[in-house]
Design an enzyme around this catalytic site. Structure first.
Site, PDB file in Angstrom:
ATOM      1  N   GLU A   1      29.170   1.503  11.268  1.00 63.06           N
ATOM      2  CA  GLU A   1      30.331   2.072  10.594  1.00 63.06           C
ATOM      3  C   GLU A   1      30.713   3.407  11.243  1.00 63.06           C
ATOM      4  O   GLU A   1      29.837   4.126  11.747  1.00 63.06           O
ATOM      5  CB  GLU A   1      30.025   2.288   9.108  1.00 63.06           C
ATOM      6  CG  GLU A   1      29.727   0.982   8.368  1.00 63.06           C
ATOM      7  CD  GLU A   1      29.424   1.196   6.892  1.00 63.06           C
ATOM      8  OE1 GLU A   1      29.357   2.372   6.460  1.00 63.06           O
ATOM      9  OE2 GLU A   1      29.252   0.195   6.176  1.00 63.06           O
TER      10      GLU A   1
ATOM     11  N   HIS B   1      33.593   0.935   3.088  1.00 61.85           N
ATOM     12  CA  HIS B   1      32.387   1.273   2.322  1.00 61.85           C
ATOM     13  C   HIS B   1      32.749   2.091   1.077  1.00 61.85           C
ATOM     14  O   HIS B   1      32.215   3.179   0.838  1.00 61.85           O
ATOM     15  CB  HIS B   1      31.408   2.058   3.195  1.00 61.85           C
ATOM     16  CG  HIS B   1      29.978   1.934   2.735  1.00 61.85           C
ATOM     17  ND1 HIS B   1      28.920   1.851   3.600  1.00 61.85           N
ATOM     18  CD2 HIS B   1      29.427   1.875   1.502  1.00 61.85           C
ATOM     19  CE1 HIS B   1      27.790   1.756   2.929  1.00 61.85           C
ATOM     20  NE2 HIS B   1      28.081   1.760   1.635  1.00 61.85           N
TER      21      HIS B   1
END
Length: 325
Positions: free
Chosen positions: A272, A295
Site C-alpha cells: 500500500e 484501507h
C-alpha cells in the site's frame, strides 16, 4: 532509617511521537494527563527515517503503515511502549518487543461497527450493480435495467473468520434478511441463526457473498487462492476488508475476467502507498465491477475517536502505573 518517596519519571521529559495522523483525541488525552512533549506527524516513516526519529522517543503511536522491525527497536534506546491505533499488531515485531521489554497495545474492538457497516454497504452496491450504472450515468447514459440486480434478502452471506468484526457483520446481515454461514478454525458460538460450516470449500461454494475477517498469518496468506476461487459459487461476490496478503490478487483478477466472480470489494492490499501522494498500483484497477478503497474499513470519525482514546488510555495506564491490561 531513610524515608523513601515514590516518584514517577517527570512527564514533561517523556517524548511521545504519533505517526500516520492519529486522532487528535489521543494527543489531547496525553496532554490532559500532563505529557507536554507530544509530536504528531501526518504520514508513515520508512525504516531509516524511523531509526533517526525514534532515538529519544519513549512512547510511539502508529497505525497500519508503519513497520516496527528489530532494527528499528535496536535504535530505540528509551522506548517504553508502542500504541497500535488500529486492530492488528502484525506491523510490529512482537518477539523483538518482548525481548526488549517494550509493551505493545492495540484497539481490537473500537472500529468493529465501522468495518461491518462498510461490508454491508459494499454488498448492496455490488449485488445491485450500482457501479455499472453510476459509471454509465457519469458518461451520460441512462442505464435503467433490473437484469442482474438482486436484493440482499434471501441471499447467503459467508463469513471467513467469526471474531469481533465477523460476528458484528453476521448480526447486520441477518437484519437485512440474509442467511449467514461462517467458517473459523476455532469453535465459535453462533449468534442469531448463523450456521457454522466445517470446511472453507463448503462455505465458498454455497455463499452469494463471501466476506473475509481473518488476521494476517502464515496460515492465512493467499488463503483465497486460485484453487479456492474456482470453488466459489458462480456469480458470487468477494469482499476483503481484513488483510492484504489473504487474497491472491492475480487469481482474483483472472476470476473476474472469466466472469466466475461477479464483483469484488477490496480495501487492503499486499503493498500500500505510504502516504496520499504516492501512486496506488494494483492489478485490479480498471474493473467496473470492483470497489477499490484505500484501507478505510475503520476510517470513520467515530472509530478514530474511540481508538484514539482507548489506546491512549491503555498506554498512560501502563506508563503511570504499570497496568498492562
Amino acid at each position: 532509617m531513610s524515608n523513601f518517596i515514590t516518584t514517577s519519571y517527570p512527564k514533561d521529559k517523556i517524548k511521545v511521537l504519533f505517526l500516520e495522523n492519529i486522532s487528535e483525541k489521543a494527543v489531547q488525552y496525553f496532554k490532559v494527563q500532563g505529557y507536554t512533549d507530544v509530536k504528531k506527524m501526518a504520514g508513515a516513516l520508512s525504516e531509516e527515517e524511523l531509526i533517526k526519529a525514534i532515538k529519544d522517543v519513549h512512547i510511539l503511536g502508529i497505525r497500519s503503515k508503519t513497520f516496527i522491525s528489530k532494527k528499528v527497536l535496536d535504535h530505540a534506546k528509551k522506548l517504553q511502549a508502542i500504541g497500535c491505533f488500529c486492530i492488528g499488531t502484525n506491523q510490529v515485531d512482537l518477539k523483538a518487543c518482548k525481548q526488549k521489554g517494550v509493551a505493545v497495545f492495540n484497539a481490537p474492538y473500537s472500529n468493529t461497527r465501522s468495518v461491518a457497516e462498510l461490508v454491508i454497504g459494499a454488498s448492496i452496491i455490488l449485488i445491485r450493480k450500482v457501479l455499472d450504472k453510476n459509471k454509465a450515468a457519469h458518461e451520460g447514459s441512462w442505464n435503467k435495467d433490473a437484469k442482474g440486480s438482486f436484493e440482499l434478502r434471501g441471499k447467503t452471506m459467508g463469513l471467513i473468520g467469526y471474531g469481533n468484526i465477523g460476528t458484528q457483520t453476521s448480526i447486520m446481515a441477518e437484519a437485512m434478511g440474509m442467511k449467514v454461514k461462517f467458517y473459523d478454525i476455532e469453535t465459535k458460538l453462533p449468534l442469531g441463526n448463523a450456521q457454522s460450516v466445517k470446511t472453507l470449500k463448503e462455505l465458498v461454494s454455497s455463499s452469494d457473498i463471501i466476506s473475509l475477517h481473518v488476521p494476517e498469518t502464515n496460515q492465512t496468506k493467499n488463503l483465497i487462492s486460485k484453487a479456492v476461487l474456482n470453488q466459489f459459487k458462480q456469480g458470487s461476490i468477494l469482499i476483503n476488508y481484513a488483510r492484504g496478503e489473504v487474497v491472491d490478487l492475480d487469481a482474483l483478477k483472472q476470476a473476474l475476467k472469466d466472469k466466475h466472480i461477479a464483483g469484488a470489494a477490496i480495501d487492503v492490499f499486499p503493498v500500500e502507498p505510504k502516504n496520499n501522494q504516492e501512486e496506488f498500483v494494483s492489478q485490479l484497477r480498471g474493473f467496473d465491477n470492483v470497489i477499490l478503497s484505500p484501507h478505510i474499513g475503520g476510517s470513520t470519525e467515530e472509530a478514530q475517536l474511540n481508538i484514539g482514546e482507548f489506546v491512549a488510555r491503555r498506554i498512560t495506564n501502563y506508563v503511570n502505573a504499570g497496568d498492562t491490561t
